[in-house]
Design a protein around this motif. Structure first.
Motif, PDB file in Angstrom:
ATOM      1  N   ALA A  18     -49.123 -10.316 -62.841  1.00 19.45           N
ATOM      2  CA  ALA A  18     -48.492  -9.348 -61.947  1.00 19.45           C
ATOM      3  C   ALA A  18     -48.034 -10.178 -60.502  1.00 19.45           C
ATOM      4  O   ALA A  18     -47.190  -9.271 -59.990  1.00 19.45           O
ATOM      5  CB  ALA A  18     -49.759  -8.699 -61.394  1.00 19.45           C
ATOM      6  N   HIS A  19     -48.166 -11.371 -60.638  1.00 21.93           N
ATOM      7  CA  HIS A  19     -47.789 -12.141 -59.529  1.00 21.93           C
ATOM      8  C   HIS A  19     -46.893 -13.114 -59.868  1.00 21.93           C
ATOM      9  O   HIS A  19     -47.273 -14.420 -59.647  1.00 21.93           O
ATOM     10  CB  HIS A  19     -48.870 -12.581 -58.551  1.00 21.93           C
ATOM     11  N   THR A 155     -58.066  -4.060 -47.916  1.00 22.57           N
ATOM     12  CA  THR A 155     -57.905  -3.988 -49.505  1.00 22.57           C
ATOM     13  C   THR A 155     -56.600  -4.177 -50.027  1.00 22.57           C
ATOM     14  O   THR A 155     -55.846  -3.207 -49.870  1.00 22.57           O
ATOM     15  CB  THR A 155     -58.781  -2.969 -50.035  1.00 22.57           C
ATOM     16  N   LEU A 156     -56.131  -4.986 -51.037  1.00 22.96           N
ATOM     17  CA  LEU A 156     -54.797  -5.216 -51.467  1.00 22.96           C
ATOM     18  C   LEU A 156     -54.960  -5.146 -52.909  1.00 22.96           C
ATOM     19  O   LEU A 156     -55.897  -5.489 -53.573  1.00 22.96           O
ATOM     20  CB  LEU A 156     -54.401  -6.549 -51.011  1.00 22.96           C
ATOM     21  N   PRO A 157     -54.024  -4.474 -53.732  1.00 22.50           N
ATOM     22  CA  PRO A 157     -53.968  -4.533 -55.090  1.00 22.50           C
ATOM     23  C   PRO A 157     -53.541  -5.819 -55.507  1.00 22.50           C
ATOM     24  O   PRO A 157     -52.767  -6.594 -54.999  1.00 22.50           O
ATOM     25  CB  PRO A 157     -52.791  -3.510 -55.493  1.00 22.50           C
ATOM     26  N   LEU A 158     -54.360  -6.108 -56.658  1.00 23.87           N
ATOM     27  CA  LEU A 158     -54.243  -7.579 -57.253  1.00 23.87           C
ATOM     28  C   LEU A 158     -53.568  -7.649 -58.685  1.00 23.87           C
ATOM     29  O   LEU A 158     -53.113  -8.444 -59.167  1.00 23.87           O
ATOM     30  CB  LEU A 158     -55.489  -8.272 -57.283  1.00 23.87           C
ATOM     31  N   ALA A 159     -54.050  -6.576 -59.487  1.00 21.77           N
ATOM     32  CA  ALA A 159     -53.667  -6.257 -60.764  1.00 21.77           C
ATOM     33  C   ALA A 159     -54.142  -4.892 -61.424  1.00 21.77           C
ATOM     34  O   ALA A 159     -54.927  -4.453 -60.837  1.00 21.77           O
ATOM     35  CB  ALA A 159     -54.222  -7.382 -61.750  1.00 21.77           C
ATOM     36  N   ILE A 169     -58.610  -2.938 -63.460  1.00 21.97           N
ATOM     37  CA  ILE A 169     -57.795  -2.747 -62.069  1.00 21.97           C
ATOM     38  C   ILE A 169     -58.352  -3.526 -60.945  1.00 21.97           C
ATOM     39  O   ILE A 169     -59.733  -3.608 -60.884  1.00 21.97           O
ATOM     40  CB  ILE A 169     -57.930  -1.190 -61.713  1.00 21.97           C
ATOM     41  N   ALA A 170     -57.658  -4.445 -60.286  1.00 24.25           N
ATOM     42  CA  ALA A 170     -58.252  -5.265 -59.390  1.00 24.25           C
ATOM     43  C   ALA A 170     -57.690  -5.345 -58.201  1.00 24.25           C
ATOM     44  O   ALA A 170     -56.499  -4.975 -57.877  1.00 24.25           O
ATOM     45  CB  ALA A 170     -57.959  -6.666 -59.838  1.00 24.25           C
ATOM     46  N   ARG A 183     -62.912 -15.827 -46.503  1.00 24.23           N
ATOM     47  CA  ARG A 183     -63.915 -15.642 -47.557  1.00 24.23           C
ATOM     48  C   ARG A 183     -63.060 -14.372 -48.232  1.00 24.23           C
ATOM     49  O   ARG A 183     -63.003 -13.336 -47.793  1.00 24.23           O
ATOM     50  CB  ARG A 183     -65.289 -15.140 -47.099  1.00 24.23           C
ATOM     51  N   LEU A 184     -62.657 -14.689 -49.697  1.00 26.58           N
ATOM     52  CA  LEU A 184     -61.875 -13.893 -50.353  1.00 26.58           C
ATOM     53  C   LEU A 184     -62.627 -13.314 -51.537  1.00 26.58           C
ATOM     54  O   LEU A 184     -63.584 -13.932 -52.185  1.00 26.58           O
ATOM     55  CB  LEU A 184     -60.764 -14.418 -50.990  1.00 26.58           C
ATOM     56  N   THR A 185     -62.815 -11.911 -51.541  1.00 30.98           N
ATOM     57  CA  THR A 185     -63.732 -11.186 -52.597  1.00 30.98           C
ATOM     58  C   THR A 185     -62.501 -10.531 -53.618  1.00 30.98           C
ATOM     59  O   THR A 185     -61.844  -9.642 -53.124  1.00 30.98           O
ATOM     60  CB  THR A 185     -64.517 -10.260 -51.930  1.00 30.98           C
TER      61      THR A 185
END
Length: 234
Positions: A18-19, A155-159, A169-170, A183-185
């Motif tokens: 995706a990136h 909150t950002l879309p990741l995948a 969905i991430a 700190r990333l979750t």
């Protein structure tokens, strides 16, 4: 360095898919690279996307692929072992760079998605190992988060992918920590198919800095390739 990746290793390539801009920029520069017979070091090789980028764009070069996370390294080893050309050219290494006996010369270094897991002292130790081994003009390719100071991330879309009957969905969010830390979750919601759904959360620590900070640390000239990728020249 802590193993932040094994708990979500099965999903890692969905994020990479995706990136992919940083990988495209890396491949563009690698096609023009002449490592002069020296091996290329891939630090934090993960599941092998950057290792494969090197193998497919720099003919016959030897690749040292460093990946301490066991689950990620298992995927990397599988990719290498099933391809005779990769098996001839790629050496997979579990130890961190500071524990390796590296060759005297390196044709290039790739550090995609890994430097932010190192604090300043650890990065300076890394530079002391790498810089004397780089020929003049040899590149260090880096990929960083576009976050140079600790901050709260919405909150950002990741995948978002479908594999077979399952959907994945991430999202990613972040909270500032002490000093330069964020700190990333990542949160993965998996559903569909003949099994129950699941939600997996994974938290990691990232030290925030930018390409200009790396230039000051190393004394090298830098060039930005994309929002997240850049290159330092020895």
């Amino acid at each position: 360095m802590s193993d932040y990746y094994s708990p979500v290793a099965e999903f890692y390539d969905l994020v990479a898919r995706a990136h992919g801009e940083g990988e495209l920029k890396l491949r563009e520069r690698l096609r023009a690279l002449d490592p002069a017979g020296a091996p290329i070091l891939d630090i934090g090789a993960g599941t092998g996307r950057t290792t494969l980028a090197v193998a497919e764009t720099v003919p016959d070069v030897e690749i040292l692929a460093v990946e301490p996370a066991p689950a990620m390294r298992a995927v990397l080893m599988h990719m290498v072992a099933r391809d005779p050309d990769l098996a001839r050219r790629v050496t997979v290494l579990a130890e961190p760079v500071e524990d390796l006996t590296l060759p005297e010369r390196l044709g290039a270094v790739i550090a995609y998605g890994v430097l932010g897991h190192l604090d300043l002292d650890a990065r300076q130790k890394l530079w002391r190992i790498l810089l004397p081994r780089l020929s003049r003009g040899a590149p260090i390719f880096v990929e960083l988060l576009p976050i140079e100071k600790p901050m709260r991330l919405p909150t950002l879309p990741l995948a978002n992918a479908t594999i077979g009957r399952r959907s994945y969905i991430a999202t990613l969010d972040g909270e500032p920590g002490e000093g330069d830390i964020i700190r990333l979750t990542s949160t993965w919601v998996v559903s569909g198919g003949p099994s129950s759904g699941q939600t997996i959360r994974n938290t990691s620590i990232w030290h925030t800095f930018g390409l200009d900070d790396l230039a000051q640390e190393t004394g090298l000239r830098t060039e930005r390739l994309s929002q997240q990728a850049g290159v330092l020249y020895a």
